[in-house]
Write a protein that holds these residues in place. Structure first.
Motif: not given
Length: 680
Positions: A520, A81, A151, A91, A528, A199, A83-84, A88, A202-203
């Motif tokens: 990533r 999270y 986020r 996305l 991403n 991936a 790193r996301f 952000p 964080c989607d």
């Protein structure tokens, strides 16, 4: 229902003896023992249990190790999270991606609850038909707490990914008869390093939540089997949550559990089939001739089956009766008739059947069957459910089984494993585990069932996407961990040496694979985006709009969900803008008439139009009819273009149209000729 059959046999010694006599030709079952009805002793089916572990499995180790694994998985989720949060905006790539729809559903519901619009919130739930409401409710909870910020909205999936790693550790540890910690550590490696799983963590897609609930159902089934049971409250609850998360993932998990239970009781089922009560079934069918509700259910069921056979296009079958297509109302009416038939005849048939159910089946019915069936009481839910699982749902592929298997093998290599050797290692160790499946703990066959069913159904369905591997491929990783533990748990003098070799192999996996965690992940079906976010496009038109005024956002592509959620994020207390989707007709002339009527009735003051060039990375083919919207705007006089901006990196043009001042000489609107505009 299998437990119901067992219970019925156990309550009648005469029937029990008859079944044993018929199935075994006068002999007792050689592979089962009588303990109540049947016990797990003896050699069960390879898919259902183990001859080496007739008693409920008790895992080695202590709670400290399990809690330590949970802490490490939570740390991994927090690291992903963080790193996301560094980028952000990446996305958001394509404006037509399903994540726009998923986020809009949760955002709309959350904003209505946050601002006390309860009626609108109920309407938001009513709109949820193609996808069930669990994920939108979780996103709505984050919106109520933190506002319209995507986020925060990804946090449920981040938590689901961390829980999935932990469940992988527990599942592989539970199915391994020895060296369970080694198996769990190896299985967690593949889940942690998988690019696609990192991936989607964080989607805003449904895959991470579906994977976590699938693994929870698998672990619950294994725990129930360890206690000598087949069903449990946790299994029923996890399947219910999975049903309300995504239909196809629920179907895979339920089918895997059902196939294992059927294989575990296959000898009993053969006996029941050989001694079936044909006379009793005949008497029950004879009674249905005198019950109108049974007639209605039969006719409606036949019509629903006919609509599936006839395909997506409606056809005239008799007089004015048309069958085919989605037939939403027909499916809903058939389900309501079935519920009415059960309710009316409950005292006569249902109550007696309910009393014969064993406790496990009653728990499963109360915690899974009833809550899942309640969703179909809402209009059009059952029809969308059938359509979503059918081959009519978005066919986008060509070729047969070999083409599908080649496609998913390439996806497994490119999207779900960091390197080719990790895929080879997982496949080899999983085959080793399935080869020695009878030596694993009871219930381990659910991993094989989930993997086989997932492969067959994914290859059979014409809609192919990389993310369709997401929930059932971890079954192979858990089996691979168990396979490594089986190879490392040798007996005799070589036992310790083999276990040391197994730990060295796991250490090598982590040492060579963990360095890819710094990369990533960018897989086709996830976020991403490899270049600048498409949010740059919406940031261009949002400052042109004024809070408190009604607006419209049109485009030459169907980007309504993207335009709506970006608008609601900027103006969270307002109603969504009008979009062009409801004006589009099956023919250009119909679209022209609808557009002219909208011009004369709308109270929109400002209109934004997005024109995406075919050379743009945001462009997607198949919607050339939407270009008619630009032509209609150029020929109308209600709005005047006041601004126009070209975004060169995106090869698109954004224009602002403001309502023109009323003219006293302006004549009344004349209906547009059907032949004025031709199809693009």
């Amino acid at each position: 229902m299998l437990r119901l059959l067992v219970q019925e046999c156990g309550t009648d010694a005469t029937v029990f003896s008859a079944i044993r006599a018929r199935a075994g030709k006068g002999k007792t079952f050689p592979c089962y023992q009588r303990e109540g009805v049947f016990s797990a002793g003896g050699r069960l089916a390879a898919i259902g249990g183990s001859r080496h572990d007739p008693q409920p499995a008790q895992l080695k180790g202590d709670r400290v190790l399990v809690m330590l694994a949970a802490v490490l998985c939570t740390t991994a989720a927090g690291w992903a999270y963080s790193r996301f949060l560094a980028e952000p905006q990446r996305l958001w790539g394509r404006m037509d991606h399903d994540r726009n729809t998923h986020y809009l559903a949760g955002l709309r519901l959350g904003l209505d609850l946050r601002h006390g619009r309860l009626i609108d919130a109920l309407l938001d739930v009513h709109r949820l038909r193609t996808w069930p409401p669990l994920h939108p409710l979780l996103v709505a909870a984050t919106t109520c707490l933190a506002g319209a910020d995507y986020r925060w909205a990804v946090l449920p999936n981040v938590a689901a990914w961390g829980a999935s790693i932990w469940l992988m550790f527990l599942i592989a540890r539970r199915v391994s008869p020895s060296a369970g910690t080694l198996a769990g550590t190896a299985a967690a490696f593949w889940m942690l390093t998988s690019p696609a799983h990192r991936a989607f963590a964080c989607d805003l897609m449904l895959e991470s939540l579906g994977t976590m609930l699938t693994l929870l159902a698998v672990h619950s089934y294994l725990a129930a089997r360890a206690r000598g049971q087949g069903m449990s409250r946790m299994l029923a609850l996890s399947l219910t949550l999975l049903f309300y998360a995504k239909y196809n993932y629920w179907l895979l998990a339920l089918a895997a559990v059902a196939s294992c239970e059927a294989a575990r009781h296959r000898a009993l089922l053969r006996g029941l089939a050989a001694s079936g009560n044909v006379a009793g079934l005949g008497r029950w069918l004879a009674r249905q001739w005198r019950r109108p509700l049974s007639w209605m259910c039969g006719v409606l069921a036949a019509m629903c089956a006919g609509s599936l056979v006839l395909g997506p296009e409606p056809r005239v079958v008799w007089g004015d009766l048309r069958l085919g297509g989605m037939n939403q109302n027909l499916w809903h009416l058939a389900f309501l008739a079935l519920v009415a038939r059960i309710a009316v005849h409950w005292r006569e048939e249902g109550a007696q059947l309910w009393r014969r159910l064993p406790p496990g089946s009653r728990v499963f019915a109360l915690w899974h069957v009833v809550p899942s069936a309640a969703w179909f009481l809402l209009p059009k839910r059952l029809g969308y459910f059938v359509w979503y699982l059918s081959p009519e749902n978005g066919p986008n592929s060509e070729g047969g089984w070999l083409a599908a298997l080649n496609y998913y093998w390439a996806c497994a290599q490119d999207d779900y494993h960091v390197t080719a050797w990790t895929l080879a290692a997982a496949a080899s160790l999983a085959l080793a585990a399935f080869w020695c499946l009878p030596k694993l703990r009871p219930g381990a066959g659910v991993l094989l069932a989930l993997l086989v069913l997932g492969t067959v159904l994914a290859a059979k369905h014409p809609n192919r996407k990389s993310r369709f591997l997401h929930t059932w491929l971890p079954a192979a990783w858990a089996a691979a961990g168990a396979g490594l533990a089986s190879l490392a748990s040798g007996a005799g003098r070589g036992g310790y040496a083999q276990q040391a070799a197994g730990w060295c192999a796991v250490a090598a996996l982590w040492a060579l694979g963990s360095r890819h965690l710094a990369d990533r992940p960018a897989v086709p079906d996830s976020g991403n985006w490899p270049f600048e976010s498409s949010l740059a496009v919406s940031r261009q038109w949002l400052p042109w709009l004024r809070e408190g005024e009604p607006h419209a956002i049109f485009a030459n592509l169907p980007v309504e969900d993207f335009a709506t959620w970006t608008y609601l994020a900027a103006f969270p207390s307002r109603h969504p803008p009008e979009v062009v989707k409801r004006l589009m007709g099956p023919h250009p002339s119909i679209t022209s008439q609808r557009f002219e009527h909208w011009l004369q009735t709308t109270n929109v003051q400002r209109l934004v139009y997005l024109d995406v060039h075919p050379a743009s990375p945001l462009y997607f083919p198949g919607f050339a009819l939407y270009r008619q919207v630009g032509e209609l705007l150029e020929h109308q006089t209600v709005f005047r273009r006041s601004r126009r901006v070209s975004l060169e990196p995106w090869h698109c043009t954004i224009s602002l149209w403001e309502r023109a001042p009323p003219s006293p000489t302006r004549s009344a609107a004349v209906p547009v000729s059907p032949h004025r505009y031709v199809s693009p």
